[in-house]
Design an enzyme around this catalytic site. Structure first.
Site, short mmCIF file in Angstrom:
data_model
loop_
_atom_site.label_atom_id
_atom_site.label_comp_id
_atom_site.label_asym_id
_atom_site.label_seq_id
_atom_site.Cartn_x
_atom_site.Cartn_y
_atom_site.Cartn_z
N SER A 127 0.84 -1.21 0.00
CA SER A 127 0.00 0.00 0.00
C SER A 127 0.86 1.25 0.00
O SER A 127 1.98 1.25 0.54
CB SER A 127 -0.85 -0.02 1.27
OG SER A 127 -1.46 1.22 1.49
N TYR A 155 -1.48 -0.75 10.80
CA TYR A 155 -1.78 -1.38 9.51
C TYR A 155 -0.61 -1.22 8.54
O TYR A 155 -0.13 -2.18 7.93
CB TYR A 155 -3.07 -0.76 8.91
CG TYR A 155 -3.24 -1.06 7.45
CD1 TYR A 155 -3.53 -2.34 7.01
CD2 TYR A 155 -3.07 -0.05 6.49
CE1 TYR A 155 -3.67 -2.62 5.64
CE2 TYR A 155 -3.21 -0.31 5.14
CZ TYR A 155 -3.50 -1.60 4.72
OH TYR A 155 -3.62 -1.86 3.38
N LYS A 159 2.19 -3.90 6.65
CA LYS A 159 2.53 -3.97 5.22
C LYS A 159 4.05 -3.88 5.03
O LYS A 159 4.64 -4.63 4.25
CB LYS A 159 1.84 -2.83 4.45
CG LYS A 159 0.35 -3.00 4.33
CD LYS A 159 -0.02 -4.16 3.40
CE LYS A 159 -1.49 -4.47 3.43
NZ LYS A 159 -1.82 -5.75 2.80
#
Ligand code: NAD
Ligand code: WQD
Length: 360
Positions: A127, A155, A159
């Site tokens: 992302s 989050y 990643k």
């Protein structure tokens, strides 16, 4: 037709479902694994209607090694596209352990089984969030892959941690592994058929799904999170990418990894931004969506949302040069396709027709 089998984790979800359609249309066989924690089997039923193709499905959590292993035993898997993961930035700050557990452990189990069953090609959903606030580096906007990384939430940390794991694994056997790390910018829109689209559980976090629910009367108005940014209309800039373009980026990445397998006889681990290279402000997207709806939906400017940054626009040159991929659609088309999905499925997959009329 390639006929190769691709294991798609998280294939019942938003981006996964659109990618499954593109894979089938490109002649791949697809096997889907999903725990349905943020999706429903209906998306796969719709894919079968759309493609007239059966999609083998396993209702399995990636962290469940014993549940996942039979998938590798029952199918001759050629490559894996790994979408499965928890993805809500705000929620990740509330329940970070669940995010680390699900996203990291799920990926580790998957990679361990790939190693055991000699599956070497892997496409990972990373992302733009790994860049954090790229406005720290004004000469790095639009953002190239070389931009310093610095996620600002759990989050994003999951990643980046997975990117590290992939790099370390690749370094352990550089002749073997073929890893494509795809850093998506802001995926939006839906399949033009109106059969599949984004179906968020609860109150949507993201701009387009929220606007869609305002348009269908499920929310009163859009809250615009701040208009005092240093942009052309004061609202933040993002690189919105049609989900069908994004899905096609995965086919391009798979083909690139295939070419390594056949011609280069070596491995690879590399990152590519998947974005359009064009930034749009919140109000520009709002206007595009209103145009697609044929009416102005209500909105109100409220305060800034914690953690938001001014500008996240991709420099997509590497993907264009190496993957021969670039976006073909745009925000207007994405809004039109989203609104088709929205009007034909105002309550997503679960509630349709009469039931939908009585849903709250
Ligand atoms: P999504 O929630 O619609 O899809 C993810 C799917 O993974 C869901 O179907 C969910 O049920 C499944 N899943 C989650 N944990 C699982 C587990 N442990 N085992 C099996 N299945 C599991 O999300 P999406 O928008 O389609 O995103 C797909 C991927 O792309 C995610 O990894 C996400 O982090 C990444 N990504 C998304 C965006 C975005 O804005 N949508 C942007 C950048 C990156
Ligand atoms: C876009 C713009 C908001 C909702 C997130 C994740 C990122 C990636 C993509 C996974 C911002 C504004 C939004 C609303 C608003 N996901 N907005 N009112 O924050 O750019 O990116 O999704 O990897 O990691 O952070 O997307 O759609 O939430 O917001 O004004 O109700 O819309 O302020 O400027 P974001 P978003």
């Amino acid at each position: 037709m390639s006929g190769k089998t691709v294991l798609v984790t998280g294939g019942a979800g938003y981006i996964g479902s659109h990618t499954v359609v593109e894979l089938i249309e490109n002649g791949y066989e697809v096997v889907v694994v999903d725990n349905l924690s943020n999706s429903s089997y209906d998306s796969l039923s719709r894919i079968e209607i759309l493609t007239k193709h059966h999609v083998p499905f396993y209702h399995v959590d990636l962290c469940d090694r014993a549940g996942l292993e039979p998938v590798f035993q029952q199918h001759k898997i050629d490559s894996v596209i790994h979408f499965a993961g928890l993805k809500a930035v705000g929620e990740s700050t509330q329940i970070p352990l669940e995010y680390y557990h699900n996203n990291i452990l799920g990926t580790l189990v998957l990679l361990e089984l790939m190693k055991k069953y000699d599956v070497e090609k892997f496409v990972f959903s990373s992302s733009a969030t790994v860049y954090g606030d790229a406005t720290r580096f004004p000469d790095m906007i639009p953002i190239p892959e070389e931009c310093p990384l610095g996620p600002t939430n759990p989050y994003g940390n999951t990643k980046l941690t997975i990117e590290f794991i992939l790099n370390d694994l690749f370094k352990s056997q550089t002749d073997l592994w073929k890893f494509a790390i795809l850093r998506y910018f802001n995926p939006i829109g839906a399949h033009p058929s109106g059969l599949i689209g984004e179906d968020p559980l609860g109150i949507p976090n993201n701009l387009l799904p929220y606007m869609a629910q305002v348009a269908s009367g499920r929310r009163e108005k859009l809250n615009v999170f701040g208009n005092d940014y240093d942009s052309r209309d004061g609202t933040p800039i993002r690189d919105y990418i049609h989900v069908v373009d994004l899905a096609k980026g995965h086919i391009a990445a798979l083909k690139y990894l295939d070419s390594f397998e056949t011609t280069k006889k070596t491995g690879i681990c590399r990152e590519w931004n998947l974005g359009s290279g064009k930034g749009s402000t919140v109000m520009e997207v709002y206007r595009a969506f209103c145009k697609a709806c044929g009416e102005d939906i209500p909105y109100e400017v409220t305060g800034r949302r914690a953690g938001d940054v001014l500008n996240l626009t991709a420099k997509p040159d590497r993907a264009k040069k190496e993957l021969h991929w670039q976006t073909e659609l745009n925000v207007d088309i994405a809004c039109t396709d989203l609104q088709k999905w929205n009007t034909e499925n105002p309550f997503g997959y679960q509630l349709r027709g009469v039931e939908a009329k009585f849903a709250t």
